[in-house]
Design a protein around this motif. Structure first.
Motif, PDB file in Angstrom:
ATOM      1  N   GLN A  25       0.799  -1.219   0.000  1.00 27.58           N
ATOM      2  CA  GLN A  25       0.000   0.000   0.000  1.00 27.58           C
ATOM      3  C   GLN A  25       0.838   1.279   0.000  1.00 27.58           C
ATOM      4  N   SER A  26       1.977   1.254   0.684  1.00 27.09           N
ATOM      5  CA  SER A  26       2.718   2.499   0.898  1.00 27.09           C
ATOM      6  C   SER A  26       4.047   2.573   0.154  1.00 27.09           C
ATOM      7  N   GLY A  27       4.533   1.464  -0.357  1.00 28.52           N
ATOM      8  CA  GLY A  27       5.788   1.489  -1.083  1.00 28.52           C
ATOM      9  C   GLY A  27       6.985   1.172  -0.205  1.00 28.52           C
ATOM     10  N   GLU A  28       8.140   1.078  -0.855  1.00 27.26           N
ATOM     11  CA  GLU A  28       9.345   0.602  -0.185  1.00 27.26           C
ATOM     12  C   GLU A  28       9.847   1.511   0.935  1.00 27.26           C
ATOM     13  N   THR A  33      11.094   1.727   6.819  1.00 31.46           N
ATOM     14  CA  THR A  33      10.956   2.375   8.128  1.00 31.46           C
ATOM     15  C   THR A  33      10.225   1.465   9.102  1.00 31.46           C
ATOM     16  N   SER A  34       9.198   0.792   8.632  1.00 32.02           N
ATOM     17  CA  SER A  34       8.463  -0.152   9.472  1.00 32.02           C
ATOM     18  C   SER A  34       9.355  -1.296   9.923  1.00 32.02           C
ATOM     19  N   VAL A  35      10.251  -1.742   9.052  1.00 31.20           N
ATOM     20  CA  VAL A  35      11.165  -2.837   9.393  1.00 31.20           C
ATOM     21  C   VAL A  35      12.088  -2.446  10.537  1.00 31.20           C
ATOM     22  N   THR A  36      12.732  -1.277  10.445  1.00 30.55           N
ATOM     23  CA  THR A  36      13.675  -0.885  11.492  1.00 30.55           C
ATOM     24  C   THR A  36      12.959  -0.573  12.803  1.00 30.55           C
ATOM     25  N   ASP A  37      11.814   0.082  12.714  1.00 32.12           N
ATOM     26  CA  ASP A  37      11.042   0.342  13.940  1.00 32.12           C
ATOM     27  C   ASP A  37      10.639  -0.966  14.608  1.00 32.12           C
ATOM     28  N   SER A  38      10.195  -1.932  13.803  1.00 33.00           N
ATOM     29  CA  SER A  38       9.776  -3.219  14.343  1.00 33.00           C
ATOM     30  C   SER A  38      10.956  -3.982  14.944  1.00 33.00           C
ATOM     31  N   ALA A  39      12.127  -3.869  14.311  1.00 33.16           N
ATOM     32  CA  ALA A  39      13.305  -4.569  14.826  1.00 33.16           C
ATOM     33  C   ALA A  39      13.639  -4.111  16.238  1.00 33.16           C
ATOM     34  N   VAL A  40      13.590  -2.804  16.473  1.00 35.73           N
ATOM     35  CA  VAL A  40      13.874  -2.278  17.812  1.00 35.73           C
ATOM     36  C   VAL A  40      12.769  -2.685  18.800  1.00 35.73           C
ATOM     37  N   ASP A  41      11.526  -2.717  18.323  1.00 31.59           N
ATOM     38  CA  ASP A  41      10.411  -3.091  19.196  1.00 31.59           C
ATOM     39  C   ASP A  41      10.456  -4.570  19.576  1.00 31.59           C
ATOM     40  N   TYR A  42      10.800  -5.434  18.622  1.00 32.86           N
ATOM     41  CA  TYR A  42      10.704  -6.880  18.843  1.00 32.86           C
ATOM     42  C   TYR A  42      11.968  -7.486  19.447  1.00 32.86           C
ATOM     43  N   VAL A  43      13.124  -6.954  19.090  1.00 34.21           N
ATOM     44  CA  VAL A  43      14.389  -7.521  19.594  1.00 34.21           C
ATOM     45  C   VAL A  43      14.759  -6.764  20.860  1.00 34.21           C
ATOM     46  N   ASP A  44      14.662  -7.434  21.998  1.00 31.07           N
ATOM     47  CA  ASP A  44      14.805  -6.770  23.293  1.00 31.07           C
ATOM     48  C   ASP A  44      16.128  -6.024  23.440  1.00 31.07           C
ATOM     49  N   ALA A  45      17.215  -6.601  22.937  1.00 28.98           N
ATOM     50  CA  ALA A  45      18.543  -6.021  23.169  1.00 28.98           C
ATOM     51  C   ALA A  45      18.855  -4.849  22.239  1.00 28.98           C
ATOM     52  N   ALA A  46      18.109  -4.705  21.154  1.00 33.28           N
ATOM     53  CA  ALA A  46      18.441  -3.696  20.140  1.00 33.28           C
ATOM     54  C   ALA A  46      18.095  -2.291  20.620  1.00 33.28           C
ATOM     55  N   ASP A  47      19.087  -1.413  20.598  1.00 30.31           N
ATOM     56  CA  ASP A  47      18.861  -0.005  20.931  1.00 30.31           C
ATOM     57  C   ASP A  47      18.593   0.831  19.684  1.00 30.31           C
ATOM     58  N   LEU A  53      21.468  -0.808   1.934  1.00 35.52           N
ATOM     59  CA  LEU A  53      21.082  -1.301   0.621  1.00 35.52           C
ATOM     60  C   LEU A  53      22.272  -1.171  -0.325  1.00 35.52           C
ATOM     61  N   VAL A  54      22.448  -2.187  -1.161  1.00 34.31           N
ATOM     62  CA  VAL A  54      23.508  -2.165  -2.166  1.00 34.31           C
ATOM     63  C   VAL A  54      22.872  -2.456  -3.509  1.00 34.31           C
ATOM     64  N   ASP A  55      22.886  -1.463  -4.397  1.00 33.34           N
ATOM     65  CA  ASP A  55      22.346  -1.621  -5.746  1.00 33.34           C
ATOM     66  C   ASP A  55      23.431  -1.281  -6.744  1.00 33.34           C
ATOM     67  N   ASN A  56      23.835  -2.312  -7.517  1.00 29.80           N
ATOM     68  CA  ASN A  56      24.892  -2.110  -8.517  1.00 29.80           C
ATOM     69  C   ASN A  56      26.145  -1.492  -7.905  1.00 29.80           C
ATOM     70  N   LEU A 165       9.793  -7.122   0.991  1.00 33.25           N
ATOM     71  CA  LEU A 165      10.550  -6.353   0.002  1.00 33.25           C
ATOM     72  C   LEU A 165      10.454  -6.991  -1.371  1.00 33.25           C
ATOM     73  N   HIS A 166      10.562  -8.311  -1.396  1.00 36.32           N
ATOM     74  CA  HIS A 166      10.482  -9.023  -2.670  1.00 36.32           C
ATOM     75  C   HIS A 166       9.125  -8.777  -3.325  1.00 36.32           C
ATOM     76  N   THR A 167       8.068  -8.878  -2.527  1.00 40.40           N
ATOM     77  CA  THR A 167       6.722  -8.647  -3.044  1.00 40.40           C
ATOM     78  C   THR A 167       6.551  -7.213  -3.523  1.00 40.40           C
ATOM     79  N   SER A 168       7.073  -6.257  -2.734  1.00 41.24           N
ATOM     80  CA  SER A 168       6.962  -4.849  -3.093  1.00 41.24           C
ATOM     81  C   SER A 168       7.686  -4.555  -4.399  1.00 41.24           C
ATOM     82  N   ARG A 169       8.898  -5.078  -4.544  1.00 45.09           N
ATOM     83  CA  ARG A 169       9.673  -4.809  -5.753  1.00 45.09           C
ATOM     84  C   ARG A 169       9.045  -5.472  -6.975  1.00 45.09           C
ATOM     85  N   ARG A 170       8.481  -6.663  -6.783  1.00 42.90           N
ATOM     86  CA  ARG A 170       7.796  -7.310  -7.901  1.00 42.90           C
ATOM     87  C   ARG A 170       6.602  -6.479  -8.352  1.00 42.90           C
ATOM     88  N   GLY A 171       5.895  -5.906  -7.369  1.00 44.93           N
ATOM     89  CA  GLY A 171       4.755  -5.054  -7.700  1.00 44.93           C
ATOM     90  C   GLY A 171       5.187  -3.818  -8.455  1.00 44.93           C
TER      91      GLY A 171
END
Length: 238
Positions: A25-28, A33-47, A53-56, A165-171
């Motif tokens: 719905q919102s794009g890459e 941003t949702s991925v990094t926010d979720s990583a800090v929320d879900y992984v207890d030790a992550a501050d 990203l590496v493209d070419n 990400l794979h689904t988003s890029r395919r779209g």
């Protein structure tokens, strides 16, 4: 399965749905941003968290949760070494228990100690293709911060993120392909009208022009449409 395991499983399932929704719905950018926010929320030790990203061969740091994460990603790009680049380019997972004693990337380790309070780093490869790859980067201020449970949770987040990400890029590729098809159709119509030929002959003319100029068919078609646009505008106003 314990109650805690069930709760974690339910949260990760919810995360998977959330990431797919953001990707569709919102794009890459919003998805990352949702991925990094979720990583800090879900992984207890992550501050802090960020994504490399590496493209070419071009390195980009995106969606950092904090200036510290942004700086650590920037240092790795500048020095061309570090756990996050290692994860993106080579290894599925890279763990640094204590950057003050780790000798794999000496220049990076020295700068981390000089500039930040980060001591532990955990990086997971997000996705990999022929020319594109990435890594989810988690940072903690405590040494030996990432427990086995933390690593398993981070892996789940990274896996869900890779799929989204794979689904988003395919779209995005599908949408781009549709747009190119429409432009080519317009260009064929222009050639048919100008040269009084049928669709097959118009396509052959466009394809030959593409070969002769070494320009992609879609780009040749776009140039034809753009060149014809002023003429059509004049026709409409006269």
């Amino acid at each position: 399965m314990s109650a805690g395991d069930k709760t974690t499983g339910a949260r990760l399932a919810a995360l998977a749905r959330e990431l797919f929704e953001h990707g569709e719905q919102s794009g890459e950018p919003t998805l990352l941003t949702s991925v990094t926010d979720s990583a800090v929320d879900y992984v207890d030790a992550a501050d802090f968290a960020g994504i490399t990203l590496v493209d070419n061969g071009t390195l980009t740091s995106v969606a950092p949760t904090d200036p510290v994460a942004a700086r650590l990603d920037e240092l790795q790009h500048e020095l061309r070494q570090g756990p996050c680049l290692e994860a993106a380019w080579a290894d599925h997972k890279v763990l640094v228990d204590d950057i003050t004693t780790d000798d794999r990337w000496p220049r990076f380790a020295r700068r981390v100690v000089e500039e930040t309070a980060v001591r532990s780093i955990l990086a997971f490869q997000l996705y990999r293709g022929e020319t594109a790859m990435g890594a989810l980067n988690l940072y903690a201020t405590a040494p030996q911060a990432f427990s086995t449970d933390d690593q398993e949770t981070a892996l789940a987040v990274a896996t869900h993120a890779s799929l989204a990400l794979h689904t988003s890029r395919r779209g995005e590729q599908f949408t781009s392909a549709l747009a190119s098809r429409d432009v080519i159709g317009q260009a064929k119509g222009i050639v048919m009208e100008r040269f009084d030929v049928d669709a097959v002959a118009a396509w052959e003319l466009i394809r030959k022009l593409s070969q002769d100029t070494n320009i992609r068919v879609a780009d040749v078609a776009r140039q034809l449409v753009e060149a014809d646009h002023p003429a059509r505008q004049r026709d409409l106003t006269t």
